[in-house]
Design a protein around this motif. Structure first.
Motif, PDB file in Angstrom:
ATOM      1  N   VAL A 181       0.864  -1.180   0.000  1.00  0.00           N
ATOM      2  CA  VAL A 181       0.000   0.000   0.000  1.00  0.00           C
ATOM      3  C   VAL A 181       0.901   1.231   0.000  1.00  0.00           C
ATOM      4  N   MET A 182       0.598   2.179  -0.902  1.00  0.00           N
ATOM      5  CA  MET A 182       1.410   3.381  -1.053  1.00  0.00           C
ATOM      6  C   MET A 182       0.545   4.615  -0.831  1.00  0.00           C
ATOM      7  N   THR A 183       1.130   5.622  -0.172  1.00  0.00           N
ATOM      8  CA  THR A 183       0.447   6.904  -0.017  1.00  0.00           C
ATOM      9  C   THR A 183       1.451   8.039  -0.207  1.00  0.00           C
ATOM     10  N   PRO A 184       0.956   9.241  -0.517  1.00  0.00           N
ATOM     11  CA  PRO A 184       1.834  10.407  -0.454  1.00  0.00           C
ATOM     12  C   PRO A 184       2.219  10.666   0.999  1.00  0.00           C
ATOM     13  N   CYS A 185       3.282  11.433   1.191  1.00  0.00           N
ATOM     14  CA  CYS A 185       3.683  11.804   2.550  1.00  0.00           C
ATOM     15  C   CYS A 185       4.086  13.269   2.583  1.00  0.00           C
ATOM     16  N   VAL A 208       4.416   1.840   1.942  1.00  0.00           N
ATOM     17  CA  VAL A 208       5.433   2.672   1.298  1.00  0.00           C
ATOM     18  C   VAL A 208       4.936   4.117   1.244  1.00  0.00           C
ATOM     19  N   GLY A 209       5.735   5.031   1.729  1.00  0.00           N
ATOM     20  CA  GLY A 209       5.429   6.449   1.623  1.00  0.00           C
ATOM     21  C   GLY A 209       6.227   7.070   0.490  1.00  0.00           C
ATOM     22  N   VAL A 210       5.644   8.062  -0.172  1.00  0.00           N
ATOM     23  CA  VAL A 210       6.311   8.691  -1.324  1.00  0.00           C
ATOM     24  C   VAL A 210       6.269  10.209  -1.165  1.00  0.00           C
ATOM     25  N   THR A 219      11.633  11.231   4.145  1.00  0.00           N
ATOM     26  CA  THR A 219      12.502  10.156   3.648  1.00  0.00           C
ATOM     27  C   THR A 219      13.841  10.176   4.369  1.00  0.00           C
ATOM     28  N   ARG A 220      14.405  11.374   4.526  1.00  0.00           N
ATOM     29  CA  ARG A 220      15.675  11.480   5.245  1.00  0.00           C
ATOM     30  C   ARG A 220      15.514  11.119   6.720  1.00  0.00           C
ATOM     31  N   GLN A 255       7.955   3.168  13.172  1.00  0.00           N
ATOM     32  CA  GLN A 255       7.530   1.861  13.681  1.00  0.00           C
ATOM     33  C   GLN A 255       6.801   1.014  12.643  1.00  0.00           C
ATOM     34  N   ASN A 256       6.055   1.644  11.736  1.00  0.00           N
ATOM     35  CA  ASN A 256       5.101   0.899  10.922  1.00  0.00           C
ATOM     36  C   ASN A 256       5.301   0.976   9.415  1.00  0.00           C
ATOM     37  N   VAL A 257       6.096   1.908   8.936  1.00  0.00           N
ATOM     38  CA  VAL A 257       6.306   2.056   7.485  1.00  0.00           C
ATOM     39  C   VAL A 257       7.522   1.232   7.071  1.00  0.00           C
ATOM     40  N   ASP A 258       7.428   0.597   5.914  1.00  0.00           N
ATOM     41  CA  ASP A 258       8.499  -0.297   5.458  1.00  0.00           C
ATOM     42  C   ASP A 258       9.496   0.379   4.532  1.00  0.00           C
ATOM     43  N   GLU A 259       9.058   1.412   3.811  1.00  0.00           N
ATOM     44  CA  GLU A 259       9.936   2.000   2.797  1.00  0.00           C
ATOM     45  C   GLU A 259       9.475   3.416   2.481  1.00  0.00           C
ATOM     46  N   MET A 260      10.429   4.286   2.168  1.00  0.00           N
ATOM     47  CA  MET A 260      10.127   5.629   1.668  1.00  0.00           C
ATOM     48  C   MET A 260      10.787   5.797   0.306  1.00  0.00           C
ATOM     49  N   ARG A 261      10.085   6.437  -0.623  1.00  0.00           N
ATOM     50  CA  ARG A 261      10.602   6.709  -1.956  1.00  0.00           C
ATOM     51  C   ARG A 261      10.399   8.186  -2.289  1.00  0.00           C
ATOM     52  N   THR A 262      11.166   8.680  -3.255  1.00  0.00           N
ATOM     53  CA  THR A 262      10.989  10.053  -3.729  1.00  0.00           C
ATOM     54  C   THR A 262      10.827  10.049  -5.249  1.00  0.00           C
TER      55      THR A 262
END
Length: 328
Positions: A181-185, A208-210, A219-220, A255-262
């Protein structure tokens, strides 16, 4: 700020489920859309939870209504104050109209015109400010002292976070188990609430947050474990120009997010173009960000079932047409 605070009570998946009960009959149960063309381009089965069809045009209504509906009669009588570049502003204003609560919203002068007009149209008093001058938090704090109103911030609030997570609950109930599941962040309210919902309803699913590359503070922060900030990043995604994750959202993301992307600005424009022209979905830049991540790295989730929360569709049409004409 550390990733944990011993005196901080974080919202839970149970809070998300309770929020879903409050929102039933008040928020729209937005559609989940699918495109075979998108599936073919990315090699995955993709489901889009279209919060551009939510009341007020964005997912923000969920968190705003959940938070304001939980206030006491005395708090409601004093009124509600917030600050926002647009979507939370409209959500609080609309909630105030529905519940009979006076609302005041601090908004930047350069916020998209339709968002300012929409906020006023729902009955809120709008206080405009210059981003280059004082911060919105300072102005809101001053107004709160003067008027005694209750502050409902746009993302860093337990009831707001819980409300935002209800979109993912609805999506999984309709689609069944998902792999990703992906969302904006921006400030992390949607991402945090989504992660709470997903980890409870579909424990094996990755979250995954983007973010835009030009607003990559979350992300940083995620990669270093320390809070990073940005100042008025020049991204076209106005809803994601928040300075940082918050007291609640930082630990929840860690704690709960697996990955961040840009994604790049041009990636965002191309995702908007695809959504508008191929799926006939009017989506604002912030809402297109996770689709941009899929299209920019089409093999990343090959063979997976992917859910995406399209956060909103409150777009300035003239600006969007200009973006499409020049690329980014």
């Amino acid at each position: 700020m550390s990733t944990t605070e011993t005196n901080l009570i974080l919202p839970t998946a149970a809070d998300v489920r309770a929020a879903a009960g409050r929102l039933r009959g008040n928020a729209n149960a937005t559609p989940v859309m699918h495109s075979r063309t998108l599936d073919e381009r990315v090699g995955a089965r993709v489901y889009l939870k279209c919060e551009n069809f939510q009341r007020g045009g964005a997912f923000k209504f969920r968190g705003a209504f959940n938070a304001v509906s939980r206030l006491s009669d005395e708090e409601r009588a004093r009124g509600v104050l917030t600050y926002s570049s647009g979507n939370h502003a409209q959500a609080v204003a609309l909630t105030g109209r529905l519940l009979g609560v006076k609302t005041v919203v601090v908004m930047p002068e350069d916020a998209p015109g339709p968002k300012i007009e929409g906020t006023r149209g729902y009955g809120a008093e709008v206080v405009l400010y210059d981003r280059a001058g004082r911060s919105r938090e300072e102005i809101a704090a001053e107004l709160q002292r003067e008027r005694g109103m209750t502050l409902i911030p746009p993302y860093d609030h337990p009831d707001v976070i819980a409300g935002q997570g209800t979109a993912a609950l609805e999506m999984i109930a309709e689609t069944g188990a998902l792999d990703v599941v992906m969302t904006p962040c921006g400030g992390g309210g949607l991402l945090s609430g989504t992660a709470l919902a997903v980890k409870s309803a579909a424990p094996g699913c990755r979250v995954v947050g983007v973010e835009p590359e030009w607003a990559d503070d979350a992300t940083r922060s995620f990669r270093t474990g320390e809070l990073h900030t940005v100042h008025n990043p020049p991204t076209i995604s106005d809803g994601l120009r928040t300075p940082s994750l918050g007291r609640y959202t930082l630990p929840l993301v860690m704690q709960n997010v697996d990955e961040m992307r840009t994604v790049s600005e041009s990636d965002i424009v191309e995702a908007m173009r695809f959504l508008w022209t191929r799926m006939k979905l009017v989506v604002e830049p912030s809402g297109a960000v996770p689709v941009a991540a899929l299209l920019a790295d089409p093999g990343a989730f090959a063979g997976k079932r992917v859910g995406i929360v399209i956060s909103g569709g409150n777009v300035d049409l003239a600006s969007a047409c200009e973006l499409f004409a020049r690329g980014a």
